[in-house]
Design an enzyme around this catalytic site. Sequence first.
Site, mmCIF file in Angstrom:
data_model
loop_
_atom_site.group_PDB
_atom_site.id
_atom_site.type_symbol
_atom_site.label_atom_id
_atom_site.label_comp_id
_atom_site.label_asym_id
_atom_site.label_seq_id
_atom_site.Cartn_x
_atom_site.Cartn_y
_atom_site.Cartn_z
ATOM 1 N N LYS A 1 -7.360 -4.894 -4.705
ATOM 2 C CA LYS A 1 -6.262 -5.450 -4.277
ATOM 3 C C LYS A 1 -5.899 -7.072 -4.137
ATOM 4 O O LYS A 1 -4.834 -7.565 -4.544
ATOM 5 C CB LYS A 1 -5.756 -4.916 -3.135
ATOM 6 C CG LYS A 1 -5.577 -3.037 -2.884
ATOM 7 C CD LYS A 1 -5.350 -2.551 -1.764
ATOM 8 C CE LYS A 1 -5.084 -1.052 -1.748
ATOM 9 N NZ LYS A 1 -4.614 -0.477 -0.446
ATOM 10 N N ASP B 1 0.686 -1.166 -0.155
ATOM 11 C CA ASP B 1 0.076 0.114 0.014
ATOM 12 C C ASP B 1 0.804 1.282 -0.067
ATOM 13 O O ASP B 1 2.307 1.225 0.294
ATOM 14 C CB ASP B 1 -0.974 -0.195 1.081
ATOM 15 C CG ASP B 1 -1.752 1.133 1.309
ATOM 16 O OD1 ASP B 1 -2.281 1.445 0.399
ATOM 17 O OD2 ASP B 1 -1.795 1.525 2.578
ATOM 18 N N LYS B 2 0.576 2.333 -0.107
ATOM 19 C CA LYS B 2 1.051 3.557 -0.122
ATOM 20 C C LYS B 2 0.853 4.465 0.819
ATOM 21 O O LYS B 2 1.863 4.624 1.956
ATOM 22 C CB LYS B 2 0.813 4.588 -1.360
ATOM 23 C CG LYS B 2 1.643 5.636 -1.524
ATOM 24 C CD LYS B 2 1.173 6.617 -2.732
ATOM 25 C CE LYS B 2 -0.035 7.528 -2.151
ATOM 26 N NZ LYS B 2 0.278 8.270 -1.157
#
EC number: 7.6.2.1
Length: 997
Positions: A686, A383-384
């Site tokens: 995702k 994830d960012k």
Amino acid sequence: MNNYFQINEQISQTEKIILPDDTPMKNKPNTITTMKTSWFTFLPYAFIKQITQPANIYFIVIGILQIIPATSYTNGVPTIYGPLAMMMSISILKDAIEEYSRYKSDQEENNRKSHKYYENQFIECNWKDIYQADIILVMENESIPCDILILSSNYQGGIAYVETKQIDGETNLKQKYSIYDLQQRYHIDNAINFKEKNNNVKFVYDQKNPILYKLSGTYQISNSQVDSLNYGNFIERGCILKNTEWIIGLCIYSGMNCKIMLNCSQERTKRSRLEQYMRICIISISISLALFCLMSSIYEFIWTNNHLNYSYLGLTKDNVFIDLGLWFSLLSYFIPISLVVNVELVKFGQAKMLESDKVMPNSKSHQSNLIEQLGEINIVFTDKTGTLTKNSMQFRELFAQNEKEALLCLSLCHSVVKSKNKLIGSSPDELAILEYCEQKGYLFQGIDNNNHLTINKTLFHRVMNFDFSSDKKRMTIVVKTGNEYVLFCKGADEVLLELIGECQHQQIIHQFAIQGYRTLMLGRKTFSQSEMEIYLTEYKKAQEDKDEEMINKLQKKLEYNLEFLGITAVEDLLADDVGQTIQDLKTADIKVWVLTGDKVETAISIGYSCNLIDSKDMLQVVTQITVGSIEEVFLQYCNESANIALIISGQALTVMLDNPQLKSMLLKRAFYAKVVIVARVSPKQKQQVVTLVKENLPKAYTLAIGDGANDVSMINEAHVGVGIQGVEGTQAARAADFAISEFKHLKRLMFYYGVECSRRNALTILYIFFKNQVFITPYFWFGFLNGFSGQYLYDQWLSSLFNTVFAALPQVLYALFDEMHPSSEYLQWSKTSHNLLEEKPDVYVQFRQQPIFTIIKFWLWVFNGMVQGLIIFLVCTFSTENQNMDNGMTMEFFEDGVFIYGIVIILVNLKIFTFTYTNYNFTIFFIVLSILVYWLILIMVNDHELSPSFNFYRYLVSPQLYLALALTCMLFLFDLAIERFYDFQIYIRKPESIELV
């Protein structure tokens, strides 16, 4: 206990009804549980789990064979059940410790404090005592105990601010709103009147579901008009109330029905590559055992039939199947009884060392059986926001032709409010921008109830504003100054370029992007009073008609043909050492995929700033949403050797996953791409991306890392899931196999713990099989001396201690403390300094491409054990063949067994020295002690007549003993030479290639 709303379970398949009533909803408590069992069912569950393990079933059958007189060599006593019970008890105790840890975590969560409405007042209660349809009170800085609809807040407009760190990892505040018509009815000052009949409300809303960021429904007061509910009125469990004194909410989902809990998908069984290989080896060694037993029973059957004429032998015809059962019982040590438990204990100890690591504070291990898999990862999905970044924005630069107008635009066009002299907003970008404006002298002082914004004590009347959305990618506000109306707009550069038309400053945007900055473009437009009055009339009519199409059309009309004002550059600060960590992962030939909910431009910016994308990389951006256009983009880049950074939007991904041809093209492009970034993806997408890679790259091992509830499905799907553990903990950290506090610790987790545990655990398993082959092989060869009659060689009670006393502890100590690059921390369980392996990505590549444990390596170790067992048998047996006792008789075979057993114990314990890197004083002590214990036992029992010929002290002066010891040293040195000089430890072979299916 009274509830003033009742939930009627079902009117349709998608909605729930709440009716005003006094019936408590006791069947919908707010209790959560992560335990696999209850305390009443734990022992039965654990016992059944143990006796259904393939290895344990095998030993249970062996015990039954030991009880049956015809197949028993232990006089009907199931000696195998002693060590089996010990091993099963240890495993059950380990499960109990882990279950108790889950129980404690559940109790802490369920016993947190909140307030619920009871008998005309709010009383303190535990979270577990809240039920669906209860009215609750949440104070500032408290966590939301369940999923709620906001009925009222302390702000006059019903606004509330929450931190959603538990959900999405973001620390910036989100705005929520109370239901407008209920703000006064359910105000805290009116609590005594909540039960009045005119407060009857009917709520209709979605049935429980795991979809985050979405809620729809309606409410109706008495028989009045039905109005709508939306996600803005809803707060998920686990969010924290910030900058809001209090809110009153209605519990609509409780306990395990909360969205955050429904996103914790059922924990699937994960097994490491080593564990999968171990199962294959157990099956293959079992087949080998069956062949040995079959050969032995057939040999015994033939030998007996050929010697029936020798009456003094007292032979009778035997049943070959009985002989088969007898040999299964005799050779039961072919499969190590301690294998599974020893490996579990070792991994459990390694996990506890990881959790106590001072270099990685607050680390957790929830799946200790996967710890060695950390050393064999090929692809990392990350994830960012909150993982790669701190979600903390810093304003970097403003490019403007008219700086005053640009600053005025920035200070007016935003969604931030001011409360208690503090700026509160849902966007960290806007907060950073407003702080910059304040430094430049444009102080935003808030907005009043008359829609007046104050900038440096100057009032601007807000006529209208269009909020930012992911579809429009811009925000617009119209303010009135004198007789003039001014529109200010800010948004994504690609959107504003269309509204502005020709712009000469795109190179500025490119420069900002290369530096990894998030950019916004600013524009303005002026209107006369007559123009604005005509527009407002049309817009108001469209709103009254609820004509969404006309509303959007009028908004675009107002925003068209803007005047360029400027470009802002804001940096999303990276988490500590993210760039170096990603660089080291890439050096270790690990592909990093970023799956983020952010827009494509932001994802690309972060890709540059964190070293994921190099300036030499060729960007291939796929944002198209039609099959033909996506195919065209893919066909533009056919060079598989090029350094391509593939960037895909969530909408494009949806199209690709639904089209088999596009899915194939995506897989091929992603397989050869240097970097993959998927932006604007949902939690479900995702998970789909991880599943896609696993299904089509079956030899690749994946790791997913994130920090929010929206990452849980991805984390659970990957071979190994890692959660970022915040100060207050997050849902991702709870659901993950491992939890760390910062992304930079991923390098230590993989390069140090992954490599070391992979090496140690692989060698531990190989060693356990090796020592058991050395131990049991003399049994088989002894059969050639007794016609395979099933005569036992070792004392049965002493032999039952082989895997639990004489050859047990040294291997455990090795697996816990051996290090390739030991630090100066001598015998320190809790590490406080970095290890050299963290700076050696090349070692990670070596161990992943040439793993220690392979099927070939397994059989080499088994064969080595068989050969050494044969050599010990031959030397010890034939060296004592002609040795006479005082009465002139030769020694009994029992003495041969005692002799062989002792030499076996010496050899298997010395074997550990051949593959260790560090030998501490205490490990040497326990190896020597394990050897001496056997001989000390022989001294203790020497006065008891174990056999007519047994005399321990005669061994001490026997040349045969020293011949056997010399042989043991030779075998040890031979093993050491192979391990150290001929690289027997890492079997050289062509590295496994990862192929696209």
